[in-house]
Scaffold this motif. Structure first.
Motif, mmCIF file in Angstrom:
data_model
loop_
_atom_site.group_PDB
_atom_site.id
_atom_site.type_symbol
_atom_site.label_atom_id
_atom_site.label_comp_id
_atom_site.label_asym_id
_atom_site.label_seq_id
_atom_site.Cartn_x
_atom_site.Cartn_y
_atom_site.Cartn_z
ATOM 1 N N ASN A 47 0.838 -1.202 0.000
ATOM 2 C CA ASN A 47 0.000 0.000 0.000
ATOM 3 C C ASN A 47 0.868 1.245 0.000
ATOM 4 O O ASN A 47 1.843 1.327 0.750
ATOM 5 C CB ASN A 47 -0.905 0.021 1.242
ATOM 6 C CG ASN A 47 -1.902 -1.126 1.242
ATOM 7 O OD1 ASN A 47 -2.748 -1.220 0.369
ATOM 8 N ND2 ASN A 47 -1.784 -2.006 2.233
ATOM 9 N N LEU A 48 0.478 2.216 -0.797
ATOM 10 C CA LEU A 48 1.233 3.462 -0.873
ATOM 11 C C LEU A 48 1.265 4.187 0.467
ATOM 12 O O LEU A 48 2.239 4.866 0.791
ATOM 13 C CB LEU A 48 0.645 4.383 -1.939
ATOM 14 C CG LEU A 48 1.186 4.238 -3.365
ATOM 15 C CD1 LEU A 48 0.407 5.135 -4.317
ATOM 16 C CD2 LEU A 48 2.676 4.570 -3.423
ATOM 17 N N TYR A 49 0.199 4.066 1.248
ATOM 18 C CA TYR A 49 0.156 4.792 2.512
ATOM 19 C C TYR A 49 1.010 4.136 3.595
ATOM 20 O O TYR A 49 1.312 4.745 4.617
ATOM 21 C CB TYR A 49 -1.285 4.948 3.004
ATOM 22 C CG TYR A 49 -2.019 3.641 3.249
ATOM 23 C CD1 TYR A 49 -1.811 2.893 4.401
ATOM 24 C CD2 TYR A 49 -2.928 3.165 2.311
ATOM 25 C CE1 TYR A 49 -2.472 1.699 4.614
ATOM 26 C CE2 TYR A 49 -3.610 1.969 2.520
ATOM 27 C CZ TYR A 49 -3.380 1.249 3.680
ATOM 28 O OH TYR A 49 -4.037 0.058 3.881
ATOM 29 N N SER A 50 1.418 2.885 3.378
ATOM 30 C CA SER A 50 2.299 2.205 4.327
ATOM 31 C C SER A 50 3.729 2.698 4.104
ATOM 32 O O SER A 50 4.274 2.558 3.015
ATOM 33 C CB SER A 50 2.236 0.693 4.130
ATOM 34 O OG SER A 50 3.329 0.054 4.766
ATOM 35 N N GLU A 51 4.323 3.265 5.129
ATOM 36 C CA GLU A 51 5.670 3.817 4.969
ATOM 37 C C GLU A 51 6.658 2.760 4.500
ATOM 38 O O GLU A 51 7.471 3.013 3.597
ATOM 39 C CB GLU A 51 6.138 4.430 6.288
ATOM 40 C CG GLU A 51 7.477 5.135 6.194
ATOM 41 C CD GLU A 51 7.876 5.815 7.490
ATOM 42 O OE1 GLU A 51 8.978 5.497 8.004
ATOM 43 O OE2 GLU A 51 7.104 6.649 7.997
ATOM 44 N N SER A 52 6.612 1.577 5.074
ATOM 45 C CA SER A 52 7.566 0.529 4.694
ATOM 46 C C SER A 52 7.331 0.055 3.264
ATOM 47 O O SER A 52 8.288 -0.130 2.498
ATOM 48 C CB SER A 52 7.483 -0.643 5.668
ATOM 49 O OG SER A 52 6.177 -1.190 5.704
ATOM 50 N N ASP A 53 6.063 -0.138 2.881
ATOM 51 C CA ASP A 53 5.756 -0.559 1.511
ATOM 52 C C ASP A 53 6.185 0.502 0.509
ATOM 53 O O ASP A 53 6.758 0.198 -0.550
ATOM 54 C CB ASP A 53 4.250 -0.818 1.344
ATOM 55 C CG ASP A 53 3.780 -2.039 2.099
ATOM 56 O OD1 ASP A 53 4.626 -2.809 2.589
ATOM 57 O OD2 ASP A 53 2.545 -2.212 2.224
ATOM 58 N N ARG A 54 5.886 1.755 0.841
ATOM 59 C CA ARG A 54 6.206 2.840 -0.097
ATOM 60 C C ARG A 54 7.721 3.034 -0.208
ATOM 61 O O ARG A 54 8.236 3.303 -1.306
ATOM 62 C CB ARG A 54 5.536 4.141 0.348
ATOM 63 C CG ARG A 54 5.574 5.241 -0.708
ATOM 64 C CD ARG A 54 4.784 6.462 -0.299
ATOM 65 N NE ARG A 54 5.367 7.175 0.832
ATOM 66 C CZ ARG A 54 4.964 7.053 2.096
ATOM 67 N NH1 ARG A 54 3.954 6.255 2.402
ATOM 68 N NH2 ARG A 54 5.546 7.731 3.071
ATOM 69 N N MET A 55 8.444 2.900 0.889
ATOM 70 C CA MET A 55 9.886 3.066 0.832
ATOM 71 C C MET A 55 10.547 1.960 0.024
ATOM 72 O O MET A 55 11.568 2.181 -0.634
ATOM 73 C CB MET A 55 10.475 3.129 2.244
ATOM 74 C CG MET A 55 10.091 4.382 3.033
ATOM 75 S SD MET A 55 10.308 5.948 2.148
ATOM 76 C CE MET A 55 12.078 5.961 1.867
ATOM 77 N N GLU A 56 9.958 0.768 0.058
ATOM 78 C CA GLU A 56 10.465 -0.310 -0.809
ATOM 79 C C GLU A 56 10.272 0.074 -2.273
ATOM 80 O O GLU A 56 11.161 -0.128 -3.110
ATOM 81 C CB GLU A 56 9.736 -1.618 -0.492
ATOM 82 C CG GLU A 56 10.235 -2.804 -1.313
ATOM 83 C CD GLU A 56 9.520 -4.108 -0.972
ATOM 84 O OE1 GLU A 56 9.692 -5.089 -1.736
ATOM 85 O OE2 GLU A 56 8.805 -4.145 0.051
ATOM 86 N N PHE A 57 9.109 0.636 -2.581
ATOM 87 C CA PHE A 57 8.809 1.108 -3.937
ATOM 88 C C PHE A 57 9.761 2.242 -4.331
ATOM 89 O O PHE A 57 10.335 2.239 -5.437
ATOM 90 C CB PHE A 57 7.357 1.578 -3.981
ATOM 91 C CG PHE A 57 6.870 2.077 -5.311
ATOM 92 C CD1 PHE A 57 7.179 1.410 -6.490
ATOM 93 C CD2 PHE A 57 6.075 3.210 -5.383
ATOM 94 C CE1 PHE A 57 6.716 1.871 -7.721
ATOM 95 C CE2 PHE A 57 5.597 3.678 -6.593
ATOM 96 C CZ PHE A 57 5.915 3.014 -7.770
ATOM 97 N N ILE A 58 9.975 3.182 -3.432
ATOM 98 C CA ILE A 58 10.874 4.303 -3.698
ATOM 99 C C ILE A 58 12.294 3.801 -3.927
ATOM 100 O O ILE A 58 13.021 4.301 -4.790
ATOM 101 C CB ILE A 58 10.860 5.305 -2.520
ATOM 102 C CG1 ILE A 58 9.474 5.944 -2.365
ATOM 103 C CG2 ILE A 58 11.931 6.380 -2.703
ATOM 104 C CD1 ILE A 58 9.042 6.806 -3.512
ATOM 105 N N GLY A 59 12.690 2.796 -3.165
ATOM 106 C CA GLY A 59 14.020 2.225 -3.341
ATOM 107 C C GLY A 59 14.214 1.644 -4.734
ATOM 108 O O GLY A 59 15.278 1.809 -5.356
ATOM 109 N N LYS A 60 13.190 0.977 -5.252
ATOM 110 C CA LYS A 60 13.269 0.419 -6.611
ATOM 111 C C LYS A 60 13.327 1.531 -7.658
ATOM 112 O O LYS A 60 14.056 1.433 -8.645
ATOM 113 C CB LYS A 60 12.064 -0.487 -6.862
ATOM 114 C CG LYS A 60 12.067 -1.773 -6.047
ATOM 115 C CD LYS A 60 10.817 -2.595 -6.309
ATOM 116 C CE LYS A 60 10.809 -3.874 -5.475
ATOM 117 N NZ LYS A 60 9.560 -4.654 -5.674
ATOM 118 N N ALA A 77 14.485 4.590 -7.163
ATOM 119 C CA ALA A 77 15.797 5.228 -7.057
ATOM 120 C C ALA A 77 16.874 4.379 -7.730
ATOM 121 O O ALA A 77 17.766 4.910 -8.417
ATOM 122 C CB ALA A 77 16.147 5.452 -5.585
ATOM 123 N N ALA A 78 16.802 3.071 -7.555
ATOM 124 C CA ALA A 78 17.793 2.179 -8.161
ATOM 125 C C ALA A 78 17.718 2.237 -9.680
ATOM 126 O O ALA A 78 18.755 2.268 -10.368
ATOM 127 C CB ALA A 78 17.576 0.748 -7.666
#
Length: 335
Positions: free
Chosen positions: A292-305, A307-308
């Motif tokens: 879920n986008l609103y989940s900080e951990s889920d969204r940060m995983e998405f952001i990490g991808k 950024a990579a």
């Protein structure tokens, strides 16, 4: 703009010139007004010849202007730009694409009165909530992060001294009134601690400073990525999470969108490295397919991808990426 940003008393002797180093609060005042100016247009009064600056009303146009401002920073445009250091504001390049993506989401949702006229009543509340959340987050992130970069770019020697005392509630009175009248200001400023310094901002700009002085390409790339990730932590965890993603109704809207992502005309959770909202080339897009986008951990995983992939493309497809950023930089007058 016809009126000065602010009036500072620097010299008591008329018809004379005196060099004065402005103190931190004056510099932050100027930076905050510049952030407001970037999203404003002149408006003539109906009853007089005077002109005042007002915010662009369309949320999508604001997002386009924000994307353009980020792109210009990455490209080292403007009188304080240093083309030989292009790439030091690495987060800004990625942010140009991100704000473009926000623009796509905002443009997808009809503005009033078309939303009321063209969308069934049951579908209107989530669209309004979604538009407000995206608009608010994008707007206040810009008020925060643009000014950090503006200050560092214009006054690098005073940045370390002035960063700890930034406070959006202690600006010059003329500009303070402008800040306090910004959309959602009463709600946003307390949540964001008046745009004060965070450890992530400090770390991000330390890495930027290090990258400026290294000549080794591999070391520079590593520092660029580290600065991006630190500023992304600030952006996502310190700004967007408390400001919009913790809101119950915004969470419900995002959950509903994710549930119907497969349906026609429902926007997908994607980052496209293009001026277009989405592309077919898998190399130029990263899609969120779980969580879920609103989940900080889920969204940060998405952001990490994201950024990579951005970092990868900036390595072997840099000309293409900078061409896209160049185009986004032309959106600075969107209305």
């Amino acid at each position: 703009m016809s009126a000065p940003v602010a009036t500072f008393k620097t010299n008591s002797q008329s018809c004379s010139v005196q060099d004065v180093t402005l103190k931190c609060d004056k510099l932050w005042t100027m930076g905050q007004q510049e952030a407001i100016n970037r999203l404003s247009v002149p408006e003539k009064s109906v009853f007089s010849k005077s002109t005042k600056m007002v915010l662009v009303s369309d949320f999508g146009a604001r997002a386009a202007r924000i994307a353009a401002a980020y792109a210009e920073f990455y490209l080292e445009r403007g009188e304080d730009g240093k083309p030989d250091l292009k790439g030091r504001f690495y987060w800004m390049g990625l942010a140009a694409f991100a704000s473009k993506q926000v623009k796509c989401g905002l443009d997808f949702i009809p503005a009033e009165p078309y939303l009321t006229i063209g969308v069934p009543p049951i579908g209107q509340p989530p669209l309004r909530i979604g538009k407000k959340g995206l608009g608010k987050g994008n707007f206040w992130l810009f008020q925060d992060i643009f000014v950090w970069h503006w200050f560092y770019k214009k006054h690098p020697q005073q940045f370390d001294e002035c960063a700890p005392v930034r406070n959006a509630k202690s600006c010059d009175a003329q500009v303070q009134m402008n800040i306090d009248q910004l959309p959602w200001a009463d709600e946003a400023l307390p949540v964001l601690k008046n745009l004060a310094l965070t450890p992530d901002v400090k770390k991000g700009f330390e890495r930027i400073k290090e990258s400026e002085s290294t000549s080794d390409p591999a070391t520079k790339r590593n520092l660029q990525l580290k600065s991006l990730l630190a500023i992304a932590d600030h952006e996502q965890r310190r700004i967007l999470q408390p400001l919009i993603y913790n809101e119950f109704f915004f969470q419900a809207t995002l959950k509903a969108q994710a549930a119907f992502e497969w349906a026609p005309f429902v926007p997908v959770r994607v980052a496209a490295f293009s001026t277009a909202c989405d592309v077919d080339d898998k190399e130029l897009r990263v899609q969120m397919d779980k969580g879920n986008l609103y989940s900080e951990s889920d969204r940060m995983e998405f952001i990490g991808k994201i950024a990579a992939q951005y970092h990868k493309l900036m390595g072997f497809k840099k000309d293409y990426m900078e061409e896209q950023i160049e185009t986004i930089a032309t959106w600075n007058n969107a209305v």
